[in-house]
Design an enzyme around this catalytic site. Structure first.
Site, mmCIF file in Angstrom:
data_model
loop_
_atom_site.group_PDB
_atom_site.id
_atom_site.type_symbol
_atom_site.label_atom_id
_atom_site.label_comp_id
_atom_site.label_asym_id
_atom_site.label_seq_id
_atom_site.Cartn_x
_atom_site.Cartn_y
_atom_site.Cartn_z
ATOM 1 C CD GLU A 7 -3.022 -0.768 -0.058
ATOM 2 O OE1 GLU A 7 -3.015 0.310 -0.650
ATOM 3 O OE2 GLU A 7 -3.765 -1.714 -0.390
ATOM 4 C CB CYS A 41 -15.643 2.788 -12.114
ATOM 5 S SG CYS A 41 -16.643 4.263 -11.971
ATOM 6 C CB CYS A 58 -21.319 2.167 -17.847
ATOM 7 S SG CYS A 58 -20.564 3.660 -17.199
ATOM 8 C CB CYS A 103 -20.193 -1.425 -14.398
ATOM 9 S SG CYS A 103 -20.077 -0.998 -12.663
ATOM 10 C CB CYS A 141 -24.259 3.156 -11.208
ATOM 11 S SG CYS A 141 -23.296 4.605 -11.610
HETATM 12 FE FE1 SF4 Z 1 -18.763 3.504 -12.783
HETATM 13 FE FE2 SF4 Z 1 -21.415 3.576 -12.538
HETATM 14 FE FE3 SF4 Z 1 -20.327 3.168 -14.912
HETATM 15 FE FE4 SF4 Z 1 -20.175 1.304 -13.015
HETATM 16 S S1 SF4 Z 1 -22.015 2.032 -14.032
HETATM 17 S S2 SF4 Z 1 -18.508 1.952 -14.387
HETATM 18 S S3 SF4 Z 1 -19.977 2.547 -11.180
HETATM 19 S S4 SF4 Z 1 -20.140 5.004 -13.681
#
Ligand code: SF4
Length: 408
Positions: free
Chosen positions: A50, A206, A213, A216, A222
């Site tokens: 880290e 993201c 998205c 995702c 979201c």
């Molecule tokens: Fe990011 Fe929302 Fe797109 Fe997922 S859906 S990649 S959380 S902006």
């Protein structure tokens, strides 16, 4: 903006962890944290990784991490290392005080805490130098299973998008809310994996510019994506009137910078404009002589033990004023060299080589590089700063900054 619906939180945790189990990148510190039975050893590995990952890309860190763990596999081994050895291994990774503080903290654990790592985020932050809130949360959740959240740059981006937070994400008010959220959503039974999953999502899906998205795992949770698809803010049916989102909400975008539909989800997060780095100039001289086998050797001197690049080695250097004429620059550098070498140095003998620009986090540094070939040996006043002659190979292995490597 805040997470209040338990079913939504549950769905977020489940989706994110299922995705993480399937898609996480294989990283050496993850393998160790998953297989090492001793919690303190896990904590040490997470801690080292880290600290190295702060401001540094994963791909760069892997090699440094592997070499570090080979050399100092335990906290006890690190506590015995010298600062010079730490600086040598750290050379090229940047932000050198990180390595120094890591080693100081290891010494502290061994000498003052009977070799026992603190086991909660609060104690880690309080007792270990160089361990801030984020690192403490990462160590405590990943190594000791404490259900505590973490907020780093990736998590800021993910949370701001998930909850449409458009106020300045670096402001203290937003930072506090983001920590509250991270602590509220972290999975109680797998906090370390959950935190890593949030960061992994920010690093691989993201991402800042063109988030994926469609792939995702938490797209259903979201708000930024919903807003993009709907073309207007998501209705909040369960809340009669939050009373805040009518112009004075501390988490909404400022009224002067409303939703920009061309940006989509990348409307979030928003940051106040960054301060421009300050410009600085340094005249630096590569003193070169022929070594015993005819190969060139270079004089390097050690920087003071505090401040920028503390304790690292460099070619003799001198900060100079912006806009100082080349001729004048050469003269002050010659005076500087003369003072430490105790023998005359003619400004005309300094050969201008070129300029090297290096960007530190807050400084736009230009090195004006000169070279001075020498016939015989010179003595550098070692009372002012330690110095030594090195071959090119030794130079590369020394605790020198990336900027100095560019100069050479
Ligand atoms: Fe990011 Fe929302 Fe797109 Fe997922 S859906 S990649 S959380 S902006």
């Amino acid at each position: 903006h805040l997470f209040s619906d338990p079913a939504e939180i549950q769905a977020l945790r489940g989706n994110l962890l299922a995705w993480y189990d399937k898609s996480k990148r294989d990283l050496p510190w993850r393998t160790l944290a998953a297989t090492e039975p001793d919690a303190d050893r896990r904590a040490y590995a997470v801690w080292v990784s880290e600290i190295m990952l702060q401001q540094t890309q994963v791909a760069t860190v892997i090699d440094y991490y592997n070499r570090w763990m080979q050399k100092w596999p335990t906290l006890q081994a690190l506590a015995q290392a010298s600062l010079e050895e730490v600086n040598e291994l750290w050379a090229g990774l940047g932000y050198y005080s990180r390595g120094k503080r890591l080693q100081e903290a290891a010494k502290k654990v061994v000498s003052e805490l009977a070799g026992q790592m603190p086991r909660t985020a609060e104690d880690l932050q309080k007792l270990l130098p160089g361990v801030g809130r984020y690192t403490a949360g990462a160590i405590a959740s990943i190594s000791y299973g404490q259900a505590t959240g973490v907020v780093d740059g990736n998590v800021v981006r993910v949370l701001c998008r998930l909850r449409c937070i458009g106020a300045d994400s670096s402001s203290p008010a937003v930072t506090d809310r983001l920590w509250d959220m991270a602590n509220a959503v972290v999975d109680r039974s797998r906090p370390g994996d959950f935190n890593q999953a949030m960061m992994e999502l920010g690093a691989t899906v993201c991402v800042p510019k063109a988030p994926l998205c469609g792939e995702c795992p938490v797209k259903k949770q979201c708000r930024a994506r919903q807003r993009k698809l709907l073309g207007k803010p998501t209705p909040v049916p369960d809340v009669e009137n939050c009373g805040k989102c009518v112009g004075d909400c501390p988490l909404c975008p400022p009224a002067a910078e409303p939703w920009d539909s061309s940006l989509g989800v990348t409307n979030f997060p928003r940051k106040a404009a960054k301060k421009q780095p300050r410009a600085a100039r340094t005249a630096t001289c590569v003193l070169e002589r022929r070594g015993c086998h005819g190969a060139p050797e270079y004089l390097i001197v050690q920087r003071p033990s505090s401040g920028l690049l503390a304790g690292l080695w460099e070619f003799p250097s001198l900060p100079v004023a912006q806009g100082l004429q080349e001729e004048k620059q050469r003269e002050v550098l010659a005076d500087h060299l003369q003072a430490w070498m105790g023998q005359p140095v003619a400004a005309g003998g300094l050969q201008f080589i070129g300029e090297v620009v290096h960007i530190f986090s807050h400084i736009h540094q230009t090195y004006v590089v000169y070279s001075l070939p020498l016939d015989g040996d010179v003595t550098w006043d070692s009372a002012s700063s330690p110095s030594r002659w090195v071959t090119q190979e030794e130079f590369q292995a020394s605790a020198v900054s990336t900027a100095m490597k560019k100069v050479l």
